[in-house]
Design an enzyme around this catalytic site. Structure first.
Site, PDB file in Angstrom:
ATOM      1  N   HIS A 183       0.735  -1.140   0.069  1.00  0.00           N
ATOM      2  CA  HIS A 183      -0.064  -0.114  -0.078  1.00  0.00           C
ATOM      3  C   HIS A 183       0.766   1.228  -0.113  1.00  0.00           C
ATOM      4  CE1 HIS A 183       0.924   0.642   4.190  1.00  0.00           C
ATOM      5  NE2 HIS A 183       0.808  -0.466   4.399  1.00  0.00           N
ATOM      6  N   ASP A 184       0.555   2.357  -0.807  1.00  0.00           N
ATOM      7  CA  ASP A 184       0.908   3.543  -0.800  1.00  0.00           C
ATOM      8  C   ASP A 184       2.241   3.819  -1.326  1.00  0.00           C
ATOM      9  OD1 ASP A 184      -1.140   4.638   0.943  1.00  0.00           O
ATOM     10  OD2 ASP A 184      -0.748   3.437   2.346  1.00  0.00           O
ATOM     11  N   GLY A 243       5.057  -1.062   2.992  1.00  0.00           N
ATOM     12  CA  GLY A 243       4.406   0.093   2.495  1.00  0.00           C
ATOM     13  C   GLY A 243       5.127   1.388   2.638  1.00  0.00           C
TER      14      GLY A 243
END
Length: 338
Positions: free
Chosen positions: A184-185, A202
């Site tokens: 994520h991200d 992340g």
């Protein structure tokens, strides 16, 4: 207008597919949809789309011209594919979550790859919008997983076209080999190569033309500079500045990525200047008692080296790694001239 066809689905439990039919409500005569595929009537299919056996296309999906879904591949949620994207057997793109997954044109999603699904971050709150935006000409190989963001509209690398701003989490022309993971991200630039088993935690940021060897692990929030190289089996727990080569169980700087620089067209003058700058920062002479910060500042004030853009980019990349929210650079050996 395109002709609409609906087939009976007596072999499928109607309670689970009331909103699905075997064909899209809009497809050209040159398109092909296998009779066992389930395509929601609200899905939008471009011209020349091919959907193979046992595929699923959700109600909010949009497929560009010439897309091809091979056997048992699936598109869920608010997902948009550009032209000529290919999903190999078992590939899954998108998720039934708020937000969306967008992919550009000419992307290949390999066998059993999972792209644009819910992140594995506990701070994600159900109901929040989450996004994944991918550029063009990316090859995402088998068993790779790429997750959506954990926060609403957490997207960067913006481009403006026709008064609309598009933001991409993954850029263009990347080769992401088998069994990689992009959490994520993350923000990934262009023309990168991630070898098999590369794992990005992340919030990792990767520049352009970076190259990882197999089984590379990158700690969350690290930055990987452009034109850098990470050796196989490395664990990256701090930033890798631009143009550097690192390796090790806890990565150390091993010098400049000289072969990579040559392959990408850096001139002999640029490479010589970068080598001189690297030595000044990381390989001071025995009697040099100045600190790291002083050596970096002196380099930035050098009349000759400061006029070489590549040297300035490298120095800035190093300096940026020491900002408050960053993790600092990888360890380096205190080499001397002896």
């Amino acid at each position: 207008m395109y002709r609409v066809s609906k087939l009976r689905s007596s072999t499928i439990a109607l309670s689970s597919v009331l909103s699905l039919t075997r064909f899209s409500s809009s497809f050209s005569e040159s398109s092909f949809v296998h009779p066992t595929a389930i395509v929601h009537p609200n899905a939008v299919l471009g011209q020349g789309v091919s959907i193979g056996p046992f595929c699923t296309v959700g109600s909010s999906a949009k497929l560009g011209n010439g897309c091809r879904l091979n056997t048992g591949s699936h598109i869920y949620g608010n997902t948009e594919l550009g032209e000529r994207c290919v999903l190999m057997t078992g590939a899954v793109v998108g998720d039934d979550l708020p937000g969306r997954t967008v992919m550009g044109s000419n992307n290949m999603i390999g066998h059993y790859a999972i792209v644009g699904v819910k992140c594995q971050d506990l701070k994600y709150k159900p109901g929040d919008e989450c996004f994944l935006d991918v550029g063009d000409n990316n090859e995402i190989r088998e068993h790779t997983s790429i997750h959506r963001s954990s926060k609403s509209r957490d997207r960067t690398v913006c481009e403006r076209a026709e008064n609309v701003i598009f933001c991409r989490v993954i850029g263009n022309n990347n080769l992401i080999m088998g069994s990689c993971h992009i959490a994520h991200d993350c923000k990934v630039g262009n023309n990168n190569i991630f070898a098999n088993g590369t794992l990005l935690g992340g919030h990792v940021v990767v520049g352009d033309h970076a190259h990882t060897a197999g089984a590379t692990v990158v700690h969350q929030f690290c930055h990987i500079g452009s034109f850098s190289f990470i050796g196989g089996g490395s664990v990256v727990s701090q930033d890798v500045p631009k143009y550097m080569m690192v390796s090790g169980e806890r990565t150390e700087l091993r010098g400049l990525n000289l072969e990579g620089l040559r392959r990408h067209g850096f001139t002999s003058t640029e490479i010589t200047s970068l080598r001189t700058a690297y030595r000044r920062i990381f390989m001071p002479v025995d009697e040099d008692v100045r600190g790291f910060e002083e050596r970096l500042a002196e380099l930035e004030q050098d009349e000759k080296l400061a006029n070489v853009p590549a040297v300035c980019y490298m120095a800035q990349s190093i300096r940026d790694s020491f900002e408050e929210s960053r993790r600092g650079i990888c360890k380096y050996r205190h080499w001397t001239s002896s």
